[in-house]
Design an enzyme around this catalytic site. Structure first.
Site, PDB file in Angstrom:
ATOM      1  N   ARG A 162       0.816  -1.219   0.000  1.00 59.95           N
ATOM      2  CA  ARG A 162       0.000   0.000   0.000  1.00 59.95           C
ATOM      3  C   ARG A 162       0.850   1.269   0.000  1.00 59.95           C
ATOM      4  O   ARG A 162       0.438   2.287  -0.557  1.00 59.95           O
ATOM      5  CB  ARG A 162      -0.932   0.006   1.210  1.00 59.95           C
ATOM      6  CG  ARG A 162      -2.087  -0.953   1.001  1.00 59.95           C
ATOM      7  CD  ARG A 162      -2.999  -0.964   2.187  1.00 59.95           C
ATOM      8  NE  ARG A 162      -4.248  -1.619   1.849  1.00 59.95           N
ATOM      9  CZ  ARG A 162      -5.135  -2.030   2.746  1.00 59.95           C
ATOM     10  NH1 ARG A 162      -4.888  -1.851   4.035  1.00 59.95           N
ATOM     11  NH2 ARG A 162      -6.240  -2.612   2.376  1.00 59.95           N
ATOM     12  N   LYS A 206     -18.745 -16.165   2.667  1.00 62.20           N
ATOM     13  CA  LYS A 206     -20.155 -15.890   2.944  1.00 62.20           C
ATOM     14  C   LYS A 206     -20.914 -15.287   1.774  1.00 62.20           C
ATOM     15  O   LYS A 206     -20.469 -14.324   1.161  1.00 62.20           O
ATOM     16  CB  LYS A 206     -20.255 -14.952   4.143  1.00 62.20           C
ATOM     17  CG  LYS A 206     -19.824 -15.631   5.413  1.00 62.20           C
ATOM     18  CD  LYS A 206     -20.223 -14.819   6.617  1.00 62.20           C
ATOM     19  CE  LYS A 206     -20.021 -15.642   7.881  1.00 62.20           C
ATOM     20  NZ  LYS A 206     -19.992 -14.789   9.082  1.00 62.20           N
ATOM     21  N   GLY A 262      -9.539  -8.488  -0.408  1.00 64.36           N
ATOM     22  CA  GLY A 262      -8.264  -8.660   0.284  1.00 64.36           C
ATOM     23  C   GLY A 262      -7.701 -10.058   0.145  1.00 64.36           C
ATOM     24  O   GLY A 262      -6.515 -10.240  -0.155  1.00 64.36           O
ATOM     25  N   GLY A 276     -12.776  -3.729   0.899  1.00 67.30           N
ATOM     26  CA  GLY A 276     -14.132  -3.255   1.194  1.00 67.30           C
ATOM     27  C   GLY A 276     -14.610  -2.215   0.198  1.00 67.30           C
ATOM     28  O   GLY A 276     -15.752  -2.238  -0.253  1.00 67.30           O
TER      29      GLY A 276
HETATM   30  P1  ADP Z   1     -12.092 -11.531  -0.241  1.00 71.51           P
HETATM   31  O1  ADP Z   1     -11.294 -10.994   0.934  1.00 71.51           O
HETATM   32  O2  ADP Z   1     -11.217 -11.804  -1.423  1.00 71.51           O
HETATM   33  O3  ADP Z   1     -13.275 -10.663  -0.548  1.00 71.51           O
HETATM   34  P2  ADP Z   1     -13.627 -13.275   1.455  1.00 71.51           P
HETATM   35  O4  ADP Z   1     -13.140 -12.534   2.665  1.00 71.51           O
HETATM   36  O5  ADP Z   1     -15.038 -13.126   1.073  1.00 71.51           O
HETATM   37  O6  ADP Z   1     -12.672 -12.961   0.210  1.00 71.51           O
HETATM   38  O7  ADP Z   1     -13.411 -14.844   1.693  1.00 71.51           O
HETATM   39  C1  ADP Z   1     -12.148 -15.396   1.934  1.00 71.51           C
HETATM   40  C2  ADP Z   1     -12.237 -16.586   2.863  1.00 71.51           C
HETATM   41  O8  ADP Z   1     -13.166 -17.546   2.393  1.00 71.51           O
HETATM   42  C3  ADP Z   1     -10.916 -17.308   2.961  1.00 71.51           C
HETATM   43  O9  ADP Z   1     -10.406 -17.183   4.276  1.00 71.51           O
HETATM   44  C4  ADP Z   1     -11.236 -18.755   2.621  1.00 71.51           C
HETATM   45  O10 ADP Z   1     -10.578 -19.693   3.455  1.00 71.51           O
HETATM   46  C5  ADP Z   1     -12.738 -18.818   2.833  1.00 71.51           C
HETATM   47  N1  ADP Z   1     -13.355 -19.904   2.073  1.00 71.51           N
HETATM   48  C6  ADP Z   1     -13.402 -20.051   0.737  1.00 71.51           C
HETATM   49  N2  ADP Z   1     -14.013 -21.194   0.392  1.00 71.51           N
HETATM   50  C7  ADP Z   1     -14.366 -21.807   1.552  1.00 71.51           C
HETATM   51  C8  ADP Z   1     -15.044 -23.030   1.869  1.00 71.51           C
HETATM   52  N3  ADP Z   1     -15.454 -23.871   0.914  1.00 71.51           N
HETATM   53  N4  ADP Z   1     -15.236 -23.317   3.183  1.00 71.51           N
HETATM   54  C9  ADP Z   1     -14.821 -22.477   4.158  1.00 71.51           C
HETATM   55  N5  ADP Z   1     -14.185 -21.298   3.916  1.00 71.51           N
HETATM   56  C10 ADP Z   1     -13.964 -20.976   2.632  1.00 71.51           C
HETATM   57 MG    MG Z   2     -11.636 -11.099   3.103  1.00 73.63          MG
END
Ligand code: ADP
Ligand code: MG
Length: 402
Positions: free
Chosen positions: A40, A203, A356, A379
């Site tokens: 960053r 989620k 992230g 975010g």
């Molecule tokens: P980003 O930060 O890229 O927006 P998220 O924060 O929404 O992504 O999600 C990332 C998390 O989702 C990771 O820590 C990963 O381990 C978890 N994850 C992905 N697939 C699964 C799964 N099938 N079961 C449990 N956790 C999962």
């Molecule tokens: Mg995340």
């Protein structure tokens, strides 16, 4: 872009003037308070260098961590200032342990053209996170013009991101902010087609608005991550011990009904008895997830077919890993997406990574430089993709106006 940027300012606007620049230096520090990832900081260098080389006196503001509106030593930006000085070897880089007030203002007045000053954590100020107008006025005393380069904080209406711009003009976007908005905004407004979105993560609840916003625009929306399991549940499939959000099943069913063939779910799943039992991982069809196991990644066939969809696309937006990429072998689907995106970039597609954890996965795979754009704001990029206005952007001067 409809907002003014530093490139719209003349040298006369800048020479000898104090440019107050909101950056996002919210970086990770280790136990010895050393910066462990300076991505960053480096992302803000083009703006700092452009302003300094055109004779501005650069005054930097950032938040770090979550102090509660008062000084807390562990959240001081002082170590960040040291790293910044290393990254700007030819410049005088100073740090002062106050954010506003006489000492901070005096430090800004002591700068010579081309000097750089980092002020203390904006979140040491009570009121900053409430977009308090008194704080905004005090911040406005620190500069003669305002530049917002903190895309990662632009979704927050705080005194240092939004409020200050009401008291300090011109108020323009920095080069990083401009790049982020051009990539994300360009993809949404006039994507080269086929336009493919890849959504994953843990989620579905956090991504519903993005799905809603992207569905009418994309040619295909590929779903992975634990999010897929809530859709499976809505389809009446066994999901075993997978992460499912029971209160979102109805919503997932409703989305499936409405989305038609553009919403694509994994047709196979990599399952295991637990996250730590990677040695027992295997890929099964999605209708064969064992009741006592969980899905931790998209299956091999799905990874390959998602890869094909990505390499034949001309615009790809990716947010959220396909599986528990932190724990091999459950990183396979995420790596397949990252590699396919790198290949698509090579073939001329515009590839954008937001989020992230997705950005971390790309970095882990060493593929950062092979994406068109990796967003620095998790975010903020999500809210932008949801179609929300970002307060830190809204506050800036319009092009051709004001
Ligand atoms: P980003 O930060 O890229 O927006 P998220 O924060 O929404 O992504 O999600 C990332 C998390 O989702 C990771 O820590 C990963 O381990 C978890 N994850 C992905 N697939 C699964 C799964 N099938 N079961 C449990 N956790 C999962
Ligand atoms: Mg995340």
């Amino acid at each position: 872009m409809n907002k003014k940027t530093v490139r719209d300012l003349t040298d006369a606007d800048l020479r000898g003037r104090r440019a107050l620049v909101r950056v996002d230096f919210n970086v990770p520090l280790d136990d010895e308070r050393r910066v462990t990832d300076d991505t960053r900081i480096r992302a803000a260098l083009p703006t700092i260098e452009q302003l300094a080389s055109r004779g501005a006196r650069v005054v930097l503001l950032s938040h770090l961590g979550r102090p509660k509106g008062k000084p807390e030593a562990e959240f001081s930006l002082e170590p960040v200032g040291r790293r910044l000085a290393e990254l700007l070897p030819g410049r005088a880089v100073r740090f002062v342990a106050s954010t506003v007030g006489p000492e901070a203002v005096a430090a800004t007045r002591a700068l010579a053209d081309g000097d750089v000053l980092l002020l203390e954590n904006t979140r040491f100020l009570a009121g900053e996170e409430k977009n308090d107008d008194g704080v905004a006025r005090a911040l406005a005393e620190l500069g003669d013009l305002f530049v917002n380069d903190a895309f990662g904080a632009a979704h927050r209406a705080h005194s240092s991101t939004a409020g200050v711009a009401t008291h300090l003009r011109p108020a323009v976007a920095g080069l990083l902010m401009e790049k982020e908005l051009e990539y994300l905004g360009g993809a949404l407004a006039k994507p080269k087609r086929p336009f493919v979105a890849v959504l994953g993560g843990s989620k579905i609840s956090g991504k519903i608005d993005v799905i809603e916003q992207l569905l009418p625009k994309v040619d295909a929306l590929l779903v992975g991550g634990a999010m897929a399991c809530t859709f499976y549940e809505a389809m009446g499939l066994e999901t075993g011990k997978s992460l499912v959000e029971p209160d979102r099943i109805d919503m997932a069913r409703e989305l499936l009904d409405r989305a038609g063939s553009r919403l694509i779910l994994p047709h196979d799943a990599t399952v295991a008895p637990s996250m730590d039992a990677g040695d027992r991982a295997r890929t099964v069809r999605r209708d064969a997830i064992p009741a006592d196991e969980a899905m931790f990644d998209i299956g091999h066939e799905t990874a390959a077919s998602y890869g094909r969809a990505i390499t034949s696309a001309r615009t790809v937006i990716w947010n959220g890993p396909m599986g528990v990429f932190e724990k091999p072998p459950f990183d396979a689907g995420t790596l397949a997406v990252a590699r396919a995106m790198a290949e698509a970039t090579g073939k001329g597609a515009t590839t954008i990574v937001g989020g992230g954890d997705s950005a971390a996965a790309v970095a882990q795979a060493g593929l950062e430089s092979r994406m068109s754009h990796v967003s620095t704001g998790g975010g903020a990029s999500l809210e932008f993709l949801e179609g929300k206005a970002l307060p830190g952007v809204e506050a800036l001067d319009e092009r051709g106006g004001k």
